[in-house]
Design a protein around this motif. Structure first.
Motif, mmCIF file in Angstrom:
data_model
loop_
_atom_site.group_PDB
_atom_site.id
_atom_site.type_symbol
_atom_site.label_atom_id
_atom_site.label_comp_id
_atom_site.label_asym_id
_atom_site.label_seq_id
_atom_site.Cartn_x
_atom_site.Cartn_y
_atom_site.Cartn_z
ATOM 1 N N ASP A 22 -31.859 -9.379 -1.397
ATOM 2 C CA ASP A 22 -31.886 -8.579 -2.621
ATOM 3 C C ASP A 22 -32.038 -7.096 -2.308
ATOM 4 O OD1 ASP A 22 -31.595 -10.850 -4.146
ATOM 5 O OD2 ASP A 22 -33.700 -10.956 -4.777
ATOM 6 N N LEU A 23 -32.916 -6.771 -1.384
ATOM 7 C CA LEU A 23 -33.129 -5.365 -1.011
ATOM 8 C C LEU A 23 -31.894 -4.790 -0.332
ATOM 9 C CD1 LEU A 23 -36.771 -5.713 0.283
ATOM 10 C CD2 LEU A 23 -36.054 -4.291 -1.647
ATOM 11 N N TYR A 24 -31.229 -5.594 0.468
ATOM 12 C CA TYR A 24 -29.989 -5.179 1.122
ATOM 13 C C TYR A 24 -28.927 -4.802 0.081
ATOM 14 C CZ TYR A 24 -25.449 -6.156 3.404
ATOM 15 O OH TYR A 24 -24.154 -6.102 3.853
ATOM 16 N N LYS A 25 -28.798 -5.632 -0.928
ATOM 17 C CA LYS A 25 -27.822 -5.334 -1.986
ATOM 18 C C LYS A 25 -28.209 -4.079 -2.764
ATOM 19 C CE LYS A 25 -26.456 -10.185 -2.617
ATOM 20 N NZ LYS A 25 -26.480 -11.355 -3.545
ATOM 21 N N GLN A 26 -29.503 -3.943 -3.061
ATOM 22 C CA GLN A 26 -29.965 -2.733 -3.754
ATOM 23 C C GLN A 26 -29.699 -1.485 -2.913
ATOM 24 O OE1 GLN A 26 -34.081 -3.064 -5.226
ATOM 25 N NE2 GLN A 26 -33.813 -5.275 -5.266
ATOM 26 N N ALA A 27 -29.855 -1.621 -1.597
ATOM 27 C CA ALA A 27 -29.632 -0.488 -0.705
ATOM 28 C C ALA A 27 -28.171 -0.045 -0.737
ATOM 29 C CB ALA A 27 -30.042 -0.851 0.718
ATOM 30 N N ILE A 49 -27.566 -5.552 8.078
ATOM 31 C CA ILE A 49 -28.419 -4.375 7.882
ATOM 32 C C ILE A 49 -28.080 -3.298 8.902
ATOM 33 C CG2 ILE A 49 -30.793 -3.515 7.976
ATOM 34 C CD1 ILE A 49 -31.679 -6.287 6.951
ATOM 35 N N GLY A 50 -27.895 -3.694 10.169
ATOM 36 C CA GLY A 50 -27.577 -2.732 11.215
ATOM 37 C C GLY A 50 -26.321 -1.949 10.927
ATOM 38 N N TYR A 51 -25.275 -2.633 10.484
ATOM 39 C CA TYR A 51 -24.025 -1.941 10.171
ATOM 40 C C TYR A 51 -24.164 -1.068 8.935
ATOM 41 C CZ TYR A 51 -19.419 -0.960 8.354
ATOM 42 O OH TYR A 51 -18.330 -0.302 7.837
ATOM 43 N N GLU A 52 -24.694 -1.640 7.853
ATOM 44 C CA GLU A 52 -24.743 -0.897 6.598
ATOM 45 C C GLU A 52 -25.686 0.311 6.678
ATOM 46 O OE1 GLU A 52 -22.909 -0.973 4.060
ATOM 47 O OE2 GLU A 52 -21.806 -2.830 4.408
ATOM 48 N N LYS A 53 -26.725 0.197 7.473
ATOM 49 C CA LYS A 53 -27.621 1.344 7.617
ATOM 50 C C LYS A 53 -26.922 2.478 8.349
ATOM 51 C CE LYS A 53 -32.448 2.372 8.302
ATOM 52 N NZ LYS A 53 -33.781 1.883 8.745
ATOM 53 N N LEU A 63 -34.662 1.416 1.232
ATOM 54 C CA LEU A 63 -34.347 0.040 0.851
ATOM 55 C C LEU A 63 -33.869 -0.776 2.051
ATOM 56 C CD1 LEU A 63 -32.616 0.692 -2.580
ATOM 57 C CD2 LEU A 63 -34.732 -0.607 -2.242
ATOM 58 N N PHE A 64 -33.055 -0.179 2.910
ATOM 59 C CA PHE A 64 -32.646 -0.887 4.122
ATOM 60 C C PHE A 64 -33.850 -1.160 5.024
ATOM 61 C CE2 PHE A 64 -28.173 0.674 3.375
ATOM 62 C CZ PHE A 64 -27.598 -0.584 3.304
ATOM 63 N N ALA A 65 -34.772 -0.208 5.085
ATOM 64 C CA ALA A 65 -35.991 -0.414 5.866
ATOM 65 C C ALA A 65 -36.791 -1.590 5.312
ATOM 66 C CB ALA A 65 -36.832 0.867 5.864
ATOM 67 N N ARG A 66 -36.903 -1.647 4.001
ATOM 68 C CA ARG A 66 -37.640 -2.756 3.369
ATOM 69 C C ARG A 66 -36.917 -4.081 3.591
ATOM 70 N NH1 ARG A 66 -38.535 -0.772 -2.650
ATOM 71 N NH2 ARG A 66 -39.154 -2.980 -2.869
ATOM 72 N N ALA A 67 -35.577 -4.062 3.533
ATOM 73 C CA ALA A 67 -34.813 -5.288 3.772
ATOM 74 C C ALA A 67 -35.036 -5.779 5.199
ATOM 75 C CB ALA A 67 -33.324 -5.027 3.528
ATOM 76 N N GLU A 68 -35.012 -4.858 6.159
ATOM 77 C CA GLU A 68 -35.214 -5.256 7.545
ATOM 78 C C GLU A 68 -36.636 -5.761 7.770
ATOM 79 O OE1 GLU A 68 -34.780 -3.453 12.085
ATOM 80 O OE2 GLU A 68 -34.200 -2.216 10.360
ATOM 81 N N ALA A 69 -37.612 -5.065 7.178
ATOM 82 C CA ALA A 69 -39.000 -5.502 7.319
ATOM 83 C C ALA A 69 -39.177 -6.914 6.767
ATOM 84 C CB ALA A 69 -39.933 -4.519 6.603
ATOM 85 N N ALA A 70 -38.525 -7.200 5.649
ATOM 86 C CA ALA A 70 -38.600 -8.543 5.071
ATOM 87 C C ALA A 70 -37.944 -9.566 6.000
ATOM 88 C CB ALA A 70 -37.927 -8.556 3.696
ATOM 89 N N GLU A 71 -36.811 -9.187 6.581
ATOM 90 C CA GLU A 71 -36.110 -10.087 7.501
ATOM 91 C C GLU A 71 -36.939 -10.353 8.758
ATOM 92 O OE1 GLU A 71 -33.407 -12.710 8.089
ATOM 93 O OE2 GLU A 71 -32.837 -11.265 6.545
#
Length: 468
Positions: free
Chosen positions: A351-356, A386-390, A333-341
């Motif tokens: 949304d993906l970040y929160k789901q992650a 994303i960088g921190y949460e991942k 999910l974090f990968a998808r959030a980053e790809a979207a960003e």
């Protein structure tokens, strides 16, 4: 006596007639032991190779590189004492996989073996950089293989992975000898697609065009829930149990790995040592024996009074069957959030970040209410968030966490880490790679020299192509 002699003569004459009357006599197997097959089976070769995953996901050092952990009495590992790391074990594993592919006639078996080969080789190249690839594993036919550029290795691994995914037959035979996924080829397909997605994002700095293409080819086929997380399964058996339990209990009995102050302090955040802001800490660590609160051990220092600091959660270090993760839903999910960003997809990054974060909280045994509260206090701030949460979510995923931290650093939005002051092995910062075996320069001198001429000095802080 004469009668017995006549009987023996007739017996041997009959035997000779039987053999000479045959068109062909084959004595080739006369010395074969039926209980010890001379040809290895595809199942036994795969089972042997799968054991290597245990050594990869259970390694201590990368968890120290990304500062999840600190040492206790012996601080050398967190000061990067080990410079040279031998590749020969891993090439032995790859030899087993190549042999399995050679002897198998089951397309699903071949696909699974190839996917595992890509997983292990990708892990190798993110550790060392350039490696023998196209000329590797040829034995006496090529004793001095050339080192391939990391870009060429990655391109080759994608080709292998795509070929493997293309030959999978969901209605075909099960995968023999597979104790990680129980022979289920649909799980192998999902694992392969998840691996492809992760590898696509791994190119975000080095080759974003190809990375986006491969990421999107895999998108929609990766794991979709925590119940599908990929992990190495351990048993309540001293020969096949969780290595962290072995380190803390029999046979090692060494209480030397503590949770670092870098990690503990980050998760305590705006909370306190007995009520951290990020409640995932309850699932990741345990309060210090002395104070009953969370206390991180200073990173890169001797911490002999181990009871003053937080250990890794007992659910891992005291549980023989505790799984160690290969890939998780939170990571995806974090990968998808980053790809979207990054504009690679049309998905919603926030949304993906929160789901992650929700998935990570669930993975570590924390409630959705706690996750929601945490998200409300930590507003989304694009790639920095994303960088921190991942970094937090990849806790205890060792080599995977180190690979992603270096990629995120190359992108400019990693969780900032500061190396200890007194470093070993001529390191100058958090390691960027691991050096080749100390014997590499003598055993394959010309190829070794060509590799370091192209890649840079054989040192811990030479950046590799993926993360330059």
């Amino acid at each position: 006596m004469k009668i017995n002699f006549i009987k023996l003569t007739l017996f041997f004459a009959t035997v000779m007639l039987v053999f000479t009357g045959c068109e062909k006599v084959d004595f080739g197997g006369i010395n074969d032991n039926p209980n010890e097959p001379t040809q290895p089976s595809a199942g036994s070769l795969l089972a042997s190779a799968e054991g290597a995953v245990h050594n990869y996901v259970g390694a201590t050092t990368p968890n120290l590189y990304v500062q999840y952990l600190s040492n206790g009495q012996y601080d050398e590992e967190s000061r990067y004492q080990t410079l040279n790391w031998d590749t020969s074990y891993w090439y032995g594993v790859l030899t087993d996989l190549d042999r399995m592919i050679e002897v198998s006639e089951n397309p699903n078996q071949i696909a699974a073996g190839t996917i595992l080969r890509v997983y292990l080789f990708e892990g190798m190249t993110t550790r060392w950089g350039q490696l023998p690839y196209t000329e590797a594993l040829k034995g006496l036919d090529n004793q001095f293989p050339a080192f391939d550029a990391q870009e060429d290795i990655y391109n080759g691994l994608f080709a292998e992975l795509d070929a493997a995914l293309g030959m999978i037959d969901a209605g075909g035979n099960a995968v023999a000898g597979d104790y990680i996924f129980g022979g289920d080829i649909t799980k192998w397909e999902s694992f392969g697609q998840t691996l492809k997605l992760i590898m696509g994002l791994r190119l975000s700095n080095a080759n974003p065009t190809l990375g986006q293409q491969k990421f999107n080819e895999a998108l929609g086929n990766e794991i979709m829930s925590n119940s599908e997380n990929f992990f190495y399964p351990y048993l309540a058996d001293e020969n096949n149990d969780n290595p962290w339990e072995d380190r803390f209990l029999a046979p090692s009995f060494r209480r030397d790995y503590l949770v670092s102050d870098v990690f503990v302090d980050a998760l305590i955040g705006s909370g306190s040592a007995d009520a951290p802001e990020d409640t995932r800490l309850y699932g990741m660590a345990q309060p210090a024996t002395t104070s009953g609160t969370f206390v991180g051990a200073p990173y890169g220092q001797v911490n002999s009074a181990t009871d003053d600091y937080s250990f890794i959660t007992g659910d891992i270090i005291f549980n023989q069957e505790a799984p160690l993760y290969m890939f998780t839903y939170a990571e995806v999910l974090f990968a998808r959030a980053e790809a979207a960003e990054l504009g690679w997809t049309s998905e919603n990054a926030e949304d993906l970040y929160k789901q992650a974060i929700m998935a990570s909280f669930d993975q570590w045994g924390q409630s959705s209410e706690a996750a929601t509260s945490y998200i409300s206090k930590n507003a989304y701030n694009g790639t920095d968030s994303i960088g921190y949460e991942k970094w937090v979510a990849l806790y205890f995923q060792g080599y995977e966490a180190w690979a992603e931290w270096r990629r995120l650093e190359a992108m400019g939005y990693e969780k900032a880490l500061v190396a200890p002051e007194d470093l070993l092995s001529n390191a100058t910062d958090v390691p960027d790679r691991q050096a080749y075996a100390a014997t590499a320069s003598s055993l394959n001198e010309a190829s070794y020299n060509a590799a370091i001429s192209a890649q840079g000095p054989d040192e811990l802080n030479t950046k590799i192509w993926l993360f330059e």
